[in-house]
Design an enzyme around this catalytic site. Structure first.
Site, PDB file in Angstrom:
ATOM      1  N   GLU A 152     -61.041 -23.536  64.079  1.00  0.00           N
ATOM      2  CA  GLU A 152     -59.214 -22.815  63.178  1.00  0.00           C
ATOM      3  C   GLU A 152     -59.441 -23.750  62.395  1.00  0.00           C
ATOM      4  OE1 GLU A 152     -56.436 -19.360  63.508  1.00  0.00           O
ATOM      5  OE2 GLU A 152     -56.019 -20.565  65.724  1.00  0.00           O
ATOM      6  N   GLU A 163     -53.072 -11.078  64.294  1.00  0.00           N
ATOM      7  CA  GLU A 163     -52.355 -12.668  64.722  1.00  0.00           C
ATOM      8  C   GLU A 163     -50.770 -13.212  64.098  1.00  0.00           C
ATOM      9  OE1 GLU A 163     -54.142 -16.687  67.012  1.00  0.00           O
ATOM     10  OE2 GLU A 163     -53.501 -16.765  64.868  1.00  0.00           O
TER      11      GLU A 163
END
Length: 275
Positions: A150, A245
């Site tokens: 990520e 998220e």
């Protein structure tokens, strides 16, 4: 078992030929039990038809303390983080998750110090990330899952910051079982054009997708053009999972529920507009 979902959000699944919003969860885990108990507890979720699309984070067994030392100057701590990730990848495979989302430089651990001037600290740090990917990719592949790198914004992680940075790391690692996860919140800080960045890296690099608006609340509450992002995903042929998220707008439970419902309805409309 204790399970923490980031801001209590559930997930969406992006498909080209069906409704996008389905009952999937991404675990942001803070488990306080042995691995065997954790597996049985998660099995209960599966028994109740709540599949898990991904696990986000890296944690030490027994204590389950955060373990993000992949680029730490202490080699023992780097090796420990890799070992912890290997255990969690086994869990990901056992429950058919897409993979383990790992921001390799989260919390900006003390940077490695190269010997001499031939290599910069940034170059050495990048090589440590590549080495971790090389070590963990085959482990992930052996369990039928992936290590999902990520990229985070510059204020949370030194590197990778852009989706191109992350994709290049995965390419340089040249190992199976790897992918990246674009995150619209972080992309809004680091990318010139979110949709163009998605199309530039192509579908082969993307293993998962994170959604959050520019102020890190639910999609549609801020300024990000999610329609353009979804068009880019559609154009490259992405049909994998994604998860919200982010935080939720509102002060009370009912206000937050209304905000989330409105966001989900908007996402569903965008994802199914061209089905």
């Amino acid at each position: 078992i204790q399970m923490r979902l980031f801001s209590g959000l559930h997930c969406w699944k992006h498909r080209n030929k069906c409704s996008a919003l389905e009952a999937f969860v991404e675990f942001h885990c803070a488990f306080h039990c042995c691995k065997e108990c954790m597996i049985f507890a998660l099995a209960d979720a599966f028994a109740q038809h709540l599949p898990v699309c991904a696990l986000c984070g890296n944690f030490a067994p027994v204590t389950w303390a955060p373990s993000f030392d992949f680029v730490h100057r202490d080699a023992a701590r780097r090796e420990a983080s890799i070992a912890h990730a290997a255990e969690l990848l086994e869990l990901c495979g056992a429950f058919a998750m897409v993979g383990q989302v790992v921001p390799p430089g989260l919390f900006k651990p003390p940077a490695p110090q190269p010997e001499g001037e031939a290599v910069s600290p940034a170059s050495l740090e990048r090589e440590l990330i590549v080495e971790a990917c090389r070590a963990l990719g085959p482990v992930a592949a052996s369990h039928g899952t992936r290590v999902i790198v990520e990229p985070l914004n510059r204020y949370e992680q030194r590197q990778p910051n852009t989706v191109a940075d992350a994709a290049a790391i995965v390419d340089d690692a040249n190992a199976e079982g790897l992918g990246i996860v674009p995150d619209t919140f972080h992309m809004n800080i680091e990318e010139d054009d979110l949709a163009a960045a998605i199309q530039a890296i192509g579908v082969d690099s993307i293993a998962h997708f994170h959604l959050g608006d520019n102020q890190r609340r639910e999609p549609g509450s801020g300024a990000i053009d999610f329609e353009a992002c979804f068009e880019a995903l559609r154009a490259i042929g992405y049909d994998g999972h994604g998860s919200l998220e982010c935080g939720i707008t509102g002060d009370t439970t009912s206000e937050k529920a209304a905000s989330l419902a409105a966001s989900c309805a908007r996402l569903d409309a965008l994802l199914t507009a061209h089905v």
